[in-house]
Design a protein around this motif. Sequence first.
Motif, mmCIF file in Angstrom:
data_model
loop_
_atom_site.group_PDB
_atom_site.id
_atom_site.type_symbol
_atom_site.label_atom_id
_atom_site.label_comp_id
_atom_site.label_asym_id
_atom_site.label_seq_id
_atom_site.Cartn_x
_atom_site.Cartn_y
_atom_site.Cartn_z
ATOM 1 N N VAL A 1 0.838 -1.207 0.000
ATOM 2 C CA VAL A 1 0.000 0.000 0.000
ATOM 3 C C VAL A 1 0.867 1.248 0.000
ATOM 4 O O VAL A 1 0.613 2.193 -0.753
ATOM 5 C CB VAL A 1 -0.969 -0.008 1.210
ATOM 6 C CG1 VAL A 1 -1.652 1.328 1.389
ATOM 7 C CG2 VAL A 1 -1.999 -1.114 1.050
ATOM 8 N N VAL A 2 1.909 1.267 0.822
ATOM 9 C CA VAL A 2 2.800 2.433 0.887
ATOM 10 C C VAL A 2 3.529 2.620 -0.436
ATOM 11 O O VAL A 2 3.659 3.754 -0.920
ATOM 12 C CB VAL A 2 3.792 2.297 2.065
ATOM 13 C CG1 VAL A 2 4.864 3.367 2.010
ATOM 14 C CG2 VAL A 2 3.052 2.363 3.386
ATOM 15 N N ALA A 3 3.984 1.538 -1.058
ATOM 16 C CA ALA A 3 4.688 1.645 -2.343
ATOM 17 C C ALA A 3 3.766 2.199 -3.426
ATOM 18 O O ALA A 3 4.167 3.075 -4.202
ATOM 19 C CB ALA A 3 5.239 0.279 -2.752
ATOM 20 N N VAL A 4 2.529 1.704 -3.478
ATOM 21 C CA VAL A 4 1.564 2.209 -4.469
ATOM 22 C C VAL A 4 1.250 3.676 -4.198
ATOM 23 O O VAL A 4 1.174 4.498 -5.121
ATOM 24 C CB VAL A 4 0.281 1.345 -4.481
ATOM 25 C CG1 VAL A 4 -0.824 1.999 -5.288
ATOM 26 C CG2 VAL A 4 0.589 -0.045 -5.009
ATOM 27 N N LEU A 5 1.080 4.021 -2.918
ATOM 28 C CA LEU A 5 0.784 5.408 -2.554
ATOM 29 C C LEU A 5 1.927 6.340 -2.942
ATOM 30 O O LEU A 5 1.695 7.429 -3.488
ATOM 31 C CB LEU A 5 0.500 5.509 -1.057
ATOM 32 C CG LEU A 5 0.091 6.879 -0.513
ATOM 33 C CD1 LEU A 5 -1.155 7.399 -1.211
ATOM 34 C CD2 LEU A 5 -0.124 6.798 0.991
ATOM 35 N N LYS A 6 3.154 5.923 -2.703
ATOM 36 C CA LYS A 6 4.315 6.735 -3.101
ATOM 37 C C LYS A 6 4.335 6.951 -4.612
ATOM 38 O O LYS A 6 4.561 8.066 -5.086
ATOM 39 C CB LYS A 6 5.621 6.048 -2.687
ATOM 40 C CG LYS A 6 5.987 6.197 -1.249
ATOM 41 C CD LYS A 6 7.334 5.515 -1.033
ATOM 42 C CE LYS A 6 7.733 5.453 0.398
ATOM 43 N NZ LYS A 6 9.020 4.753 0.576
ATOM 44 N N GLN A 7 4.118 5.887 -5.376
ATOM 45 C CA GLN A 7 4.124 6.000 -6.832
ATOM 46 C C GLN A 7 3.003 6.899 -7.323
ATOM 47 O O GLN A 7 3.188 7.680 -8.267
ATOM 48 C CB GLN A 7 4.027 4.619 -7.484
ATOM 49 C CG GLN A 7 5.240 3.739 -7.244
ATOM 50 C CD GLN A 7 6.533 4.382 -7.706
ATOM 51 O OE1 GLN A 7 6.608 4.929 -8.791
ATOM 52 N NE2 GLN A 7 7.547 4.336 -6.855
ATOM 53 N N LEU A 8 1.842 6.810 -6.685
ATOM 54 C CA LEU A 8 0.723 7.674 -7.052
ATOM 55 C C LEU A 8 1.062 9.132 -6.800
ATOM 56 O O LEU A 8 0.817 10.002 -7.652
ATOM 57 C CB LEU A 8 -0.536 7.273 -6.270
ATOM 58 C CG LEU A 8 -1.764 8.162 -6.489
ATOM 59 C CD1 LEU A 8 -2.238 8.106 -7.936
ATOM 60 C CD2 LEU A 8 -2.880 7.757 -5.538
ATOM 61 N N ILE A 9 1.627 9.430 -5.639
ATOM 62 C CA ILE A 9 1.994 10.812 -5.320
ATOM 63 C C ILE A 9 3.064 11.325 -6.282
ATOM 64 O O ILE A 9 2.993 12.467 -6.747
ATOM 65 C CB ILE A 9 2.450 10.930 -3.850
ATOM 66 C CG1 ILE A 9 1.266 10.644 -2.919
ATOM 67 C CG2 ILE A 9 3.034 12.308 -3.556
ATOM 68 C CD1 ILE A 9 1.653 10.487 -1.459
ATOM 69 N N ILE A 10 4.025 10.492 -6.608
ATOM 70 C CA ILE A 10 5.069 10.893 -7.570
ATOM 71 C C ILE A 10 4.441 11.198 -8.923
ATOM 72 O O ILE A 10 4.765 12.200 -9.566
ATOM 73 C CB ILE A 10 6.152 9.798 -7.674
ATOM 74 C CG1 ILE A 10 6.988 9.755 -6.394
ATOM 75 C CG2 ILE A 10 7.051 10.024 -8.897
ATOM 76 C CD1 ILE A 10 7.900 8.547 -6.286
ATOM 77 N N ALA A 11 3.533 10.332 -9.367
ATOM 78 C CA ALA A 11 2.872 10.549 -10.663
ATOM 79 C C ALA A 11 2.027 11.827 -10.641
ATOM 80 O O ALA A 11 2.030 12.600 -11.612
ATOM 81 C CB ALA A 11 1.993 9.347 -11.009
ATOM 82 N N LEU A 12 1.315 12.064 -9.543
ATOM 83 C CA LEU A 12 0.514 13.286 -9.436
ATOM 84 C C LEU A 12 1.395 14.528 -9.438
ATOM 85 O O LEU A 12 1.063 15.531 -10.090
ATOM 86 C CB LEU A 12 -0.343 13.247 -8.167
ATOM 87 C CG LEU A 12 -1.478 12.223 -8.145
ATOM 88 C CD1 LEU A 12 -2.084 12.129 -6.739
ATOM 89 C CD2 LEU A 12 -2.540 12.561 -9.167
ATOM 90 N N LEU A 13 2.519 14.473 -8.725
ATOM 91 C CA LEU A 13 3.446 15.613 -8.712
ATOM 92 C C LEU A 13 4.050 15.856 -10.087
ATOM 93 O O LEU A 13 4.165 17.005 -10.532
ATOM 94 C CB LEU A 13 4.548 15.388 -7.675
ATOM 95 C CG LEU A 13 4.135 15.569 -6.222
ATOM 96 C CD1 LEU A 13 5.214 15.058 -5.275
ATOM 97 C CD2 LEU A 13 3.829 17.024 -5.929
ATOM 98 N N ALA A 14 4.433 14.779 -10.774
ATOM 99 C CA ALA A 14 4.962 14.931 -12.132
ATOM 100 C C ALA A 14 3.889 15.503 -13.053
ATOM 101 O O ALA A 14 4.165 16.386 -13.878
ATOM 102 C CB ALA A 14 5.459 13.588 -12.653
ATOM 103 N N GLY A 15 2.659 15.027 -12.884
ATOM 104 C CA GLY A 15 1.556 15.524 -13.699
ATOM 105 C C GLY A 15 1.299 16.997 -13.497
ATOM 106 O O GLY A 15 1.104 17.746 -14.460
ATOM 107 N N ILE A 16 1.331 17.457 -12.247
ATOM 108 C CA ILE A 16 1.060 18.872 -12.002
ATOM 109 C C ILE A 16 2.200 19.750 -12.524
ATOM 110 O O ILE A 16 1.955 20.860 -12.999
ATOM 111 C CB ILE A 16 0.748 19.155 -10.514
ATOM 112 C CG1 ILE A 16 0.002 20.498 -10.386
ATOM 113 C CG2 ILE A 16 1.986 19.152 -9.665
ATOM 114 C CD1 ILE A 16 -0.607 20.726 -9.021
ATOM 115 N N VAL A 17 3.429 19.244 -12.477
ATOM 116 C CA VAL A 17 4.553 20.004 -13.039
ATOM 117 C C VAL A 17 4.370 20.174 -14.545
ATOM 118 O O VAL A 17 4.537 21.269 -15.093
ATOM 119 C CB VAL A 17 5.911 19.325 -12.714
ATOM 120 C CG1 VAL A 17 7.041 19.903 -13.541
ATOM 121 C CG2 VAL A 17 6.220 19.451 -11.235
ATOM 122 N N VAL A 18 4.002 19.104 -15.218
ATOM 123 C CA VAL A 18 3.785 19.169 -16.665
ATOM 124 C C VAL A 18 2.616 20.092 -16.998
ATOM 125 O O VAL A 18 2.720 20.956 -17.884
ATOM 126 C CB VAL A 18 3.546 17.747 -17.238
ATOM 127 C CG1 VAL A 18 3.065 17.803 -18.677
ATOM 128 C CG2 VAL A 18 4.813 16.910 -17.124
#
Length: 164
Positions: A8-25
């Motif tokens: 769960v923590v690994a999936v949550l970390k990846q989700l947050i990373i993807a969301l942060l990358a998405g907002i930067v783009v």
Amino acid sequence: MGSLQNMVVAVLKQLIIALLAGIVVVVSIQVFSRFVLGSSSSITEELARFLLIWIGLFGGAYGYYSNAHLGLDIVTNKLSAIPHTLVAILAHLLIMGFAIVVMVLGGISLVSLTLEPVQISAAMQIKMAYVYLAIPISGGLIVFFSVVKLSELVPMLSRSKEGV
């Protein structure tokens, strides 16, 4: 519970990373279109707002898991082992209660209210229920992390009582 927690923590970390990358783009596209092309897009503005909501909610759940949240521990640090553990258990129970009542149940109610009748976002024309879905999901994560933290604290309490 350890392997489920790690997953769960690994999936949550990846989700947050993807969301942060998405907002930067998305914000970069917004800035480029506004200052270089001379016209801003309402879609990128709305998408950045929605991504920020999701980052805040999922980041809050991860912050709770990793104990990165703010807390005043001046008084609790002066307590002995058993009272300190009891206060920690009470705090986690209160957090779990809030997450269940407000985030999970209230979030599900909000999602269902915006699903039927359908509430559509202005620029992207998506159902607002999809945006609000982050509330009960992040609340569920906080409840899960509360259970994990409580399952670690309760055995400590019984060991402390045996040593007395």
